[in-house]
Scaffold this active site. Structure first.
Site, PDB file in Angstrom:
ATOM      1  N   ASP A  27       0.820  -1.225   0.000  1.00  0.00           N
ATOM      2  CA  ASP A  27       0.000   0.000   0.000  1.00  0.00           C
ATOM      3  C   ASP A  27       0.853   1.274   0.000  1.00  0.00           C
ATOM      4  OD1 ASP A  27       1.035   0.033   2.536  1.00  0.00           O
ATOM      5  OD2 ASP A  27      -0.881  -0.161   3.582  1.00  0.00           O
ATOM      6  N   GLY A  28       2.191   1.129  -0.063  1.00  0.00           N
ATOM      7  CA  GLY A  28       3.045   2.317  -0.129  1.00  0.00           C
ATOM      8  C   GLY A  28       3.652   2.712   1.207  1.00  0.00           C
TER       9      GLY A  28
ATOM     10  N   ARG B  91      12.908  26.801  -1.894  1.00  0.00           N
ATOM     11  CA  ARG B  91      12.540  27.829  -2.874  1.00  0.00           C
ATOM     12  C   ARG B  91      11.173  28.442  -2.588  1.00  0.00           C
ATOM     13  NH1 ARG B  91      14.122  24.113  -7.937  1.00  0.00           N
ATOM     14  NH2 ARG B  91      13.601  22.582  -6.371  1.00  0.00           N
TER      15      ARG B  91
ATOM     16  N   HIS C 205      17.134  32.677  -0.671  1.00  0.00           N
ATOM     17  CA  HIS C 205      16.996  33.824  -1.557  1.00  0.00           C
ATOM     18  C   HIS C 205      16.568  35.052  -0.770  1.00  0.00           C
ATOM     19  CE1 HIS C 205      14.687  35.749  -5.137  1.00  0.00           C
ATOM     20  NE2 HIS C 205      15.827  36.351  -4.910  1.00  0.00           N
TER      21      HIS C 205
ATOM     22  N   LYS D 290      15.894  36.245 -15.009  1.00  0.00           N
ATOM     23  CA  LYS D 290      14.938  35.198 -15.390  1.00  0.00           C
ATOM     24  C   LYS D 290      13.535  35.597 -14.992  1.00  0.00           C
ATOM     25  CE  LYS D 290      14.660  31.145 -13.020  1.00  0.00           C
ATOM     26  NZ  LYS D 290      15.180  29.838 -12.556  1.00  0.00           N
TER      27      LYS D 290
HETATM   28  C1  R5P Z   1      15.754  28.616  -8.996  1.00  0.00           C
HETATM   29  O1  R5P Z   1      15.907  29.805  -8.963  1.00  0.00           O
HETATM   30  C2  R5P Z   1      16.905  27.674  -9.077  1.00  0.00           C
HETATM   31  O2  R5P Z   1      18.120  28.305  -8.792  1.00  0.00           O
HETATM   32  C3  R5P Z   1      17.004  26.988 -10.422  1.00  0.00           C
HETATM   33  O3  R5P Z   1      17.350  27.934 -11.417  1.00  0.00           O
HETATM   34  C4  R5P Z   1      15.730  26.299 -10.813  1.00  0.00           C
HETATM   35  O4  R5P Z   1      15.208  25.591  -9.725  1.00  0.00           O
HETATM   36  C5  R5P Z   1      15.977  25.348 -11.963  1.00  0.00           C
HETATM   37  O5  R5P Z   1      14.808  24.656 -12.257  1.00  0.00           O
HETATM   38  P1  R5P Z   1      14.566  24.059 -13.713  1.00  0.00           P
HETATM   39  O6  R5P Z   1      15.770  23.215 -14.033  1.00  0.00           O
HETATM   40  O7  R5P Z   1      13.321  23.223 -13.560  1.00  0.00           O
HETATM   41  O8  R5P Z   1      14.391  25.193 -14.651  1.00  0.00           O
END
Ligand code: R5P
Length: 293
Positions: free
Chosen positions: A33-34, A90, A125, A191
């Site tokens: 069942d995991g 994150r 961050h 980004k």
């Molecule tokens: C986020 O800011 C991290 O530093 C990575 O850039 C991010 O998690 C990379 O994720 P993916 O490879 O899915 O684009």
């Protein structure tokens, strides 16, 4: 005593050798069942170190809960977790109303189970240190980016190293650390994330024609961040692109995706076991663990 799971045996052996300590494996049985059943050595010393990275984190958080509580029952008075990759870092704010701030919750959970949590390049961050989410100096964050930088520099003749490129602003810390260790110059991109697999990457306005570059980041998962950065670099006429990440979380098609985008070589540390591992973090972890004894 170092406790480890079978899928991290390679790093566990290196770490036990560095620390000159006994290594014992946690044996896992999976029920139909995991559910899982874990078996630890029946008698444990006062200080137990557990190696468990948090890639595939949901499953492993349960392993940590079961292992830590069982280790205490079996005699461990002090538990140290060596988690080379610390997941959920994150999600550090409520991006939309009602969202769990996973970073605080997961860090708090680990801080309750372990006296110390030693990790490598956690994705911090919007906070300056792990202390903000794991008070009392329970969390120790180590930096592997300088080791990656040294590996990168060693791939070129002295004085002819590549340009380091961070694919987003958060990567500035890893570009800087790798640059300080090696003298390699670096830049970072901007980004914009539109979804789990949709990102735009904008390069800084510098001449890249004919340059050799290495993309450097803490984590790669789907690889889309590196792919978009590579596409932008190719459009600027770079001569070659390689990529180096601390934590190779790559999903199955990610490596193919990176090569298709023109990334020649992919390097990572063994913080997460992967075919791209070229740098070991065992001595780094061992030094920090010995220092906090
Ligand atoms: C986020 O800011 C991290 O530093 C990575 O850039 C991010 O998690 C990379 O994720 P993916 O490879 O899915 O684009």
């Amino acid at each position: 005593m170092l406790l480890a799971f079978a899928d991290e045996r390679a790093l566990a052996l290196k770490l036990a050798a560095e620390l000159r300590c006994e290594l014992a494996m946690v044996v896992e049985h999976r029920f139909p069942d995991g559910e899982i059943k874990l078996t630890l050595p029946p008698s444990l010393p006062g200080h137990v170190l557990l190696l468990r990275g948090l890639q595939q984190p949901n499953e492993r958080l349960v392993q940590l809960l079961l292992t830590a509580k069982t280790a205490r029952r079996l005699g461990a008075k002090r538990l140290t977790l060596a988690s080379p990759y610390l997941a959920y870092m994150r999600q550090d704010i409520e991006f939309n109303p009602g969202e769990a701030i996973s970073q605080r919750i997961v860090a708090g959970f680990l801080g309750e189970l372990f006296e110390r949590v030693v990790t490598i390049d956690p994705h911090l961050h919007r906070i300056a240190s792990l202390d903000e989410v794991m008070p009392g100096s329970r969390g120790i964050a180590l930096a592997a980016a300088p080791l990656l930088g040294e590996w990168i520099a060693s791939q070129w003749p002295a004085g002819k190293g590549p340009l380091l490129v961070g694919p987003d602003e958060e990567a500035e810390q890893w570009v800087r650390a790798a640059g300080e260790a090696t003298g390699l110059a670096g830049v970072v991109c901007r980004k914009t994330r539109h979804g789990d697999r949709e990102v735009d990457v904008e390069l800084p306005p510098i001449d890249l024609m004919g340059r050799e570059v290495v993309l450097i980041d803490d984590v790669a998962s789907t690889g889309h961040t590196l792919v978009q950065a590579a596409q932008a670099l190719r459009a600027r006429g770079v001569a070659a692109i390689d990529a180096a990440v601390v934590h190779a979380l790559f999903d199955a098609p990610a490596v193919e995706r990176l090569h298709a985008a023109g990334i020649r070589r992919i390097w990572s540390t063994d913080a997460v076991p992967h075919a791209s591992n070229v740098v070991t973090v065992a001595p780094l972890l061992a030094r920090a663990i010995a220092d906090c004894d």
